[in-house]
Design a protein around this motif. Structure first.
Motif, mmCIF file in Angstrom:
data_model
loop_
_atom_site.group_PDB
_atom_site.id
_atom_site.type_symbol
_atom_site.label_atom_id
_atom_site.label_comp_id
_atom_site.label_asym_id
_atom_site.label_seq_id
_atom_site.Cartn_x
_atom_site.Cartn_y
_atom_site.Cartn_z
ATOM 1 N N UNK A 236 0.673 -0.969 0.298
ATOM 2 C CA UNK A 236 0.300 -0.019 -0.528
ATOM 3 C C UNK A 236 0.694 0.994 -0.282
ATOM 4 N N UNK A 237 1.676 1.142 1.204
ATOM 5 C CA UNK A 237 2.531 2.345 0.468
ATOM 6 C C UNK A 237 3.506 2.441 -0.663
ATOM 7 N N UNK A 238 3.835 1.587 -1.402
ATOM 8 C CA UNK A 238 4.088 1.548 -2.443
ATOM 9 C C UNK A 238 3.039 1.910 -3.691
ATOM 10 N N UNK A 239 2.537 1.700 -3.426
ATOM 11 C CA UNK A 239 1.266 2.566 -4.305
ATOM 12 C C UNK A 239 1.139 3.810 -4.205
ATOM 13 N N UNK A 240 1.095 4.378 -2.782
ATOM 14 C CA UNK A 240 0.393 5.589 -2.603
ATOM 15 C C UNK A 240 2.310 6.510 -3.052
ATOM 16 N N UNK A 241 3.677 5.720 -2.965
ATOM 17 C CA UNK A 241 4.246 6.437 -3.103
ATOM 18 C C UNK A 241 4.462 7.128 -4.808
ATOM 19 N N UNK A 242 3.780 6.155 -5.591
ATOM 20 C CA UNK A 242 3.570 5.588 -6.766
ATOM 21 C C UNK A 242 2.955 6.787 -7.836
ATOM 22 N N UNK A 243 2.137 6.759 -6.435
ATOM 23 C CA UNK A 243 0.755 7.409 -7.253
ATOM 24 C C UNK A 243 1.559 9.220 -6.795
ATOM 25 N N UNK A 244 2.282 9.427 -5.909
ATOM 26 C CA UNK A 244 2.865 10.488 -5.233
ATOM 27 C C UNK A 244 3.460 11.521 -6.384
ATOM 28 N N UNK A 245 3.789 10.380 -6.926
ATOM 29 C CA UNK A 245 5.799 10.683 -7.863
ATOM 30 C C UNK A 245 4.541 10.768 -8.913
ATOM 31 N N UNK A 246 3.696 10.383 -9.925
ATOM 32 C CA UNK A 246 2.298 10.938 -11.136
ATOM 33 C C UNK A 246 2.373 12.003 -10.727
ATOM 34 N N UNK A 248 3.342 14.288 -9.135
ATOM 35 C CA UNK A 248 4.092 15.590 -9.365
ATOM 36 C C UNK A 248 5.141 15.995 -9.637
ATOM 37 N N UNK A 249 5.349 14.495 -10.906
ATOM 38 C CA UNK A 249 5.618 14.863 -12.479
ATOM 39 C C UNK A 249 4.718 15.967 -13.077
ATOM 40 N N UNK A 250 3.623 14.827 -13.263
ATOM 41 C CA UNK A 250 3.127 14.693 -14.693
ATOM 42 C C UNK A 250 1.334 15.473 -13.741
ATOM 43 N N UNK A 251 1.266 15.975 -12.702
ATOM 44 C CA UNK A 251 0.078 16.108 -12.434
ATOM 45 C C UNK A 251 -0.968 15.544 -12.111
ATOM 46 N N UNK A 252 -0.831 14.125 -12.563
ATOM 47 C CA UNK A 252 -1.777 12.919 -12.695
ATOM 48 C C UNK A 252 -2.382 12.885 -10.998
ATOM 49 N N UNK A 253 -4.189 12.992 -11.561
ATOM 50 C CA UNK A 253 -5.110 13.166 -9.932
ATOM 51 C C UNK A 253 -3.817 11.775 -9.030
ATOM 52 N N UNK A 254 -4.031 12.449 -7.488
ATOM 53 C CA UNK A 254 -4.063 11.192 -7.272
ATOM 54 C C UNK A 254 -4.580 9.921 -6.763
ATOM 55 N N UNK A 255 -5.577 10.641 -6.335
ATOM 56 C CA UNK A 255 -6.563 9.571 -6.198
ATOM 57 C C UNK A 255 -7.339 8.249 -7.181
ATOM 58 N N UNK A 256 -7.171 8.574 -8.602
ATOM 59 C CA UNK A 256 -7.386 8.806 -9.319
ATOM 60 C C UNK A 256 -5.751 7.332 -9.742
ATOM 61 N N UNK A 257 -4.819 7.542 -9.679
ATOM 62 C CA UNK A 257 -3.410 7.099 -9.753
ATOM 63 C C UNK A 257 -3.631 6.153 -8.779
ATOM 64 N N UNK A 258 -3.546 5.988 -7.458
ATOM 65 C CA UNK A 258 -3.826 4.875 -6.267
ATOM 66 C C UNK A 258 -4.908 4.294 -6.738
ATOM 67 N N UNK A 259 -5.396 4.120 -7.289
ATOM 68 C CA UNK A 259 -7.253 3.264 -7.632
ATOM 69 C C UNK A 259 -6.322 2.538 -8.511
ATOM 70 N N UNK A 260 -6.023 3.400 -9.702
ATOM 71 C CA UNK A 260 -5.229 2.375 -10.526
ATOM 72 C C UNK A 260 -4.609 1.696 -10.340
ATOM 73 N N UNK A 261 -3.134 2.004 -9.578
ATOM 74 C CA UNK A 261 -1.530 0.613 -9.121
ATOM 75 C C UNK A 261 -2.614 0.190 -8.114
ATOM 76 N N UNK A 262 -3.146 0.871 -6.642
ATOM 77 C CA UNK A 262 -4.014 -0.848 -5.511
ATOM 78 C C UNK A 262 -4.957 -1.681 -6.815
ATOM 79 N N UNK A 263 -5.782 -1.296 -6.931
ATOM 80 C CA UNK A 263 -6.802 -2.455 -8.082
ATOM 81 C C UNK A 263 -5.596 -3.573 -9.014
#
Length: 636
Positions: A236-246, A248-263
């Protein structure tokens, strides 16, 4: 000229080496066993380059088998296996005392070379994607990062004393086969399909580029998951870190990115866990399911948060159908675990219990339109819209007359002929089983091509999604051994399974689902024919929509049928034959020309009035078909 005793010794030695090579794959422990396969190759070479007849039957029956229309569903072999499977007998179990072509000697030499050479040989399908990446209009930096990360992780694995691999994962193929292809396929697919008016979820303000970056982050996370075993909290921490990087780097919506990575993580663990459904998926297959379901979950979340504003009504129906399908799978797993613990009723009834609950939720939504439908169409409910959509004149004819008749005649004929041949034990059983399986490809052509020619693409896409969900439900009932239903399904499918699918060991039967998805994905992507009045434009669109049918339904069937019966010369580092590949290429190109001609004739009434295909379109068809042929050869 060998004495009979020496010939028997050679056959026995070759058969033993082949069994030593294939035993880990049949056992399905997911281990690489590179040393064992190299030793088996050396033993086979010392025996005179001969393989026993049963090995030839297995290799010939597998020739031309489909890769998962996306791609990646076929059962290939690694370089070491191709090296050990040196030239075979005539397919009837007799031992031939001849050596194979020179490239099989090269394959055996490659198998005995360094670990780096073996890694390159086992990632041939991924290397074939590199020209595709180079041809993309915007060369993504993220795709290059995936390649660099894979190379670094592979070298780190070679440099360490123990293999850098997640020991909690098990695969149907050897642990490293097709890994590069699995990591690149999803991001490359999204990048190739961008810029044509399609919408991809998860991109936020960055749009299509953001969706590509999200897929890249998903593949990078998958690479870590393939290499390292982490506990749930760390994941879970790894998915949160990838979502945060996305973000900060590309302006991805953090919730959408976290849902994608966790799923994606949840589906990967389900597919690859050795305690669940491990050994039923290759890396490419499992990651395909993980990323497509994660993308659909993200799309549902983003649509739900805005009330599905600016969504087409058909798209809302489709996303809710997919959501109900995923709900069925989750409830089935939950009921199975609960009923095993409390033992109120047999846990084999878990698909029925979850199916009834899912059906109840679906009916409530269909009758009320809760969750965003009412805001888009307050005059009608989802149920009334579906009924009205189905009862359109052309749709009703397809659903109530044409498709049932084709299915009844086609499936009944195939099953009858297969039963008669099994009862009389006629011919080579392995070759006949390949032909039975490929007969369903011809059935797919008869079902799906007419709606494309009559411009009923929207209804075809809707029907294909319904059929895919029904296939999943039926396979879940069979896999969980529902009383009264599973035994009949096992008897039906056993007639069409090869040696690589063993239902007695709990293997999933997904070949029919991959055939359907291979035909359906182009239809789902393009959706509707263009509005241009140019005949060539509409005919070209028909070819694009039917590209999956051409490759999977036509090319794969011809390659298998011709390769099994007439294939003699094998590709380097593969068990597939040049003759089968040539039939793949020729049949797809001829079928594409015939389809384009029929679509053009239907528009203008006579062939002389239509505009010929442009050179650019012809080049696109030829290049795509040739590349698909190479994927067919080397996808593991």
């Amino acid at each position: 000229a060998m004495p009979a005793q020496a010939k028997s010794s050679v056959c026995s030695s070759s058969s033993s080496s082949y069994q030593a090579m294939t035993e880990p794959r049949r056992r399905g422990d997911g281990s690489s066993n590179t040393g064992g396969t190299t030793e088996a190759a050396a033993a086979a070479a010392a025996a005179g380059g001969v393989v026993a007849g049963d090995a030839a039957d297995e290799a010939g029956a597998a020739a031309g088998h489909a890769s998962n229309g996306t791609s990646s569903g076929g059962r290939g072999s690694s370089a070491c296996e191709a090296a050990a499977t040196v030239e075979a007998s005539d397919g009837r179990g007799t031992c031939q005392g001849r050596r194979g072509p020179s490239w099989h000697f090269f394959a055996r030499k490659l198998a005995s070379q360094s670990d780096s050479a073996r890694i390159v040989a086992r990632q041939m399908d991924g290397l074939l994607l590199l020209p595709v990446l180079a041809a993309l209009p915007g060369r993504s930096v993220g795709l290059c990062l995936i390649v660099v990360a894979f190379v670094v992780s592979s070298q780190a694995s070679l440099g360490s004393q123990s293999s850098l691999r997640n020991t909690a994962f098990a695969f149907r193929t050897s642990s490293g086969d097709g890994l590069l292809f699995a990591l690149l396929a999803g991001p490359a697919f999204v990048a190739a399909c961008s810029g044509e008016g399609r919408w991809w979820p998860g991109g936020g303000d960055a749009g299509e580029e953001g969706s590509q970056i999200l897929m890249v982050f998903g593949s990078m996370q998958a690479l870590v998951d393939f290499k390292v075993c982490l506990d749930p909290w760390t994941q879970c921490l790894q998915a949160a870190m990838f979502a945060a990087c996305g973000h900060s780097w590309a302006g991805l919506p953090p919730r959408s990115a976290f849902i994608f990575l966790v799923m994606q993580k949840i589906v990967m663990c389900t597919c690859f866990s050795e305690h669940l459904r491990g050994r039923c998926f290759s890396p490419a297959e499992g990651l395909f399911w993980a990323q497509i379901l994660a993308m659909l979950s993200t799309a549902f979340y983003e649509g739900w948060t805005v009330g599905f504003a600016r969504w087409r009504l058909q798209d809302i129906i489709l996303i809710f159908l997919v959501t109900f399908g995923m709900m069925f799978l989750l409830l089935t797993a939950a009921f199975h675990w609960t009923l095993r613990k409390i033992a109120i009723v047999s846990h084999r009834w878990s698909p029925i219990c979850s199916g009834l609950i899912t059906l109840a939720f679906a009916l409530v939504w269909a009758l009320t339109g809760a969750g965003g439908w009412a805001a888009q169409s307050p005059q009608q409910t989802p149920m009334s819209w579906v009924v009205q959509f189905i009862l359109l004149p052309g749709h009703a004819r397809l659903l109530l007359l044409q498709w049932p008749l084709i299915l009844l005649v086609g499936v009944g004929s195939i099953h009858f002929v297969a039963g008669r041949c099994d009862a009389s034990a006629c011919g080579d059983a392995a070759k006949l089983k390949v032909l039975y399986r490929k007969a369903f490809h011809a059935l797919a052509i008869a079902l799906f091509v007419p709606p494309i020619l009559t411009c009923q693409v929207a209804f075809l896409g809707f029907s294909l999604l319904i059929a895919a969900i029904l296939f999943v439900v039926v396979e879940v009932c069979r896999a969980y051994k529902v009383p009264g239903l599973a035994p009949n399904l096992d008897r039906f499918v056993s007639r069409y399974l090869d040696k690589r699918e063993d239902t007695s060991k709990g293997d999933l039967v997904l070949t029919h689902l991959y055939l359907l998805l291979g035909c359906a994905i182009p239809v789902w992507l393009d959706g509707r024919l263009p509005g241009s009045d140019e005949v060539s434009c509409k005919a070209w669109a028909a070819v694009r929509l039917a590209s999956g049918i051409l490759l999977v339904g036509v090319g794969d069937a011809f390659a298998a049928a011709y390769g099994v019966n007439f294939g003699r010369t094998r590709w380097p580092l593969s068990h597939r034959t040049l003759e089968g590949s040539a039939s793949f290429l020729a049949s797809v190109l001829l079928a594409a020309w015939a389809l384009w001609t029929m679509a053009a004739r239907q528009e203008v009434g006579r062939l002389a009035d239509h505009t010929p295909l442009a050179c650019k379109q012809v080049a696109a068809i030829v290049c795509a078909t040739f590349l698909s042929m190479l994927f067919e050869v080397y996808t593991s």
